[in-house]
Design an enzyme around this catalytic site. Structure first.
Site, mmCIF file in Angstrom:
data_model
loop_
_atom_site.group_PDB
_atom_site.id
_atom_site.type_symbol
_atom_site.label_atom_id
_atom_site.label_comp_id
_atom_site.label_asym_id
_atom_site.label_seq_id
_atom_site.Cartn_x
_atom_site.Cartn_y
_atom_site.Cartn_z
ATOM 1 N N SER A 124 -3.133 7.197 -5.629
ATOM 2 C CA SER A 124 -1.848 7.323 -6.654
ATOM 3 C C SER A 124 -0.995 6.218 -6.477
ATOM 4 C CB SER A 124 -1.162 8.609 -5.631
ATOM 5 O OG SER A 124 0.167 8.743 -6.031
ATOM 6 N N TYR A 155 1.756 12.922 1.873
ATOM 7 C CA TYR A 155 0.747 12.613 0.709
ATOM 8 C C TYR A 155 0.794 11.018 0.639
ATOM 9 C CZ TYR A 155 -0.756 12.682 -4.341
ATOM 10 O OH TYR A 155 -1.353 12.462 -5.331
#
Ligand code: NAP
Length: 278
Positions: free
Chosen positions: A158, A171
């Site tokens: 990501s 995350y």
């Protein structure tokens, strides 16, 4: 790229591709396009009904076919069981795409939930899903690749791995670990098993999906939130990504066109990571 454009460039006939989290938004889009390019696609997910809905979307008039198997990326015994099912159906897993992952609202800081109060179980859940949920399928399905001396693994990292985004500490740190693990496994596979086993990742920027919809747009009005506006302001291409934006880079990385590419993490972010903001 649309399917006709992808089909003109890529043909995955006789190739079996496993997509973990393939019932999800991004994994599902990738799975559909791969079948369209003649691959045999296995969707592995916890929710087999949702997986079946993705299979119903698969293009019909192509050589490839799709099946779904139950699997929890955090439970190795379910992955072993899935591996046996896939072996019986297709023989080998030639390509593994690790698309299971994501954040959890209770691991996100807000006015109501400070960093200091983030519950340990959700922090662990997000860390495990993204990192262990990538490592464990690589162990189970990568073993066959090591034995055969060929194969391709594609992980999903990501933007938040490159520079952490605000509010989502578990995350961001887990995706940074996915990037690191991708590089580690690329080296390990090439040096210890075969230079014909490649391991890469894509690092998507901002795609409006169910996981982040209400971080980026207002639940009532549908207008961009302050966070959504800030993202667009920092994206030179001036928009969120759409799931189709991932397809070209995904196909390239898993195809022989990327035969000398391993350990790479390719941003697909409309220029977000390149822009200093000035
Ligand atoms: N959306 C974005 O903007 C964006 C940006 C960068 C990176 N990514 C990454 O891209 C990947 C796909 O994201 P997405 O937006 O498509 O998310 P999604 O729609 O939530 O898809 C994820 C899928 O993984 C499944 N899953 C969750 N835990 C699992 C487990 N333990 N075992 C097996 N399957 C499991 C989910 O099933 P359940 O419904 O059962 O949980 C869901 O079907 C994720 O790694 C995400 O972090 C997304």
């Amino acid at each position: 790229m649309n399917l006709a454009e992808l089909q003109a460039l890529y043909d995955f006939s006789d190739c079996t591709i496993l997509v973990t989290g393939g019932a999800g938004v991004l994994g599902g889009e990738i799975a559909c396009a791969l079948v369209g390019c003649h691959a045999n696609v296995v969707i592995l997910d916890r929710d087999t009904e949702l997986a079946e809905k993705v299979i119903e979307r698969f293009p019909k008039v192509v050589k490839g076919r799709g099946v779904r198997v139950y699997g929890d990326v955090l439970k190795p015994e379910t992955l072993q069981q899935a591996n046996e099912t896939i072996k019986a159906e297709f023989g080998t897993v030639d390509v593994l795409i690790n698309a299971a992952g994501g954040n959890h609202p209770a691991a996100t800081t807000s006015m109501d939930l400070s960093f200091f109060d983030l519950p340990v179980e959700t922090l662990r859940q997000v860390g495990d899903l993204n990192l262990l949920g990538t490592i464990l399928p690589c162990q189970v399905f990568g073993r066959g690749m090591a034995e055969r001396g060929e194969g391709v693994i594609l992980n999903i990292s990501s933007m938040s791995a490159l520079r952490p985004l605000t509010r989502i500490p578990a995350y961001s740190s887990a995706k940074a670990a996915v990037t690191n693990f991708t590089q580690w496994l690329a080296v390990h596979m090439a040096q210890n098993y075969s230079p014909r086993i490649r391991v890469n990742a894509i690092a998507p920027g901002f795609f409006l999906t169910e996981q982040n919809r209400f971080l980026l747009t207002d639940r009532e009005s549908g207008e961009l939130t302050a966070r959504g506006k800030s993202i667009i302001a920092h994206t030179p291409m001036d928009r969120f990504g759409t799931p189709e934006d991932l397809l070209g880079a995904t196909m390239w990385l898993i195809s022989p066109a990327a035969a000398f590419v391993t350990g790479a993490v390719i941003p697909i972010d409309g220029g977000f990571s390149a822009f200093s903001g000035v």
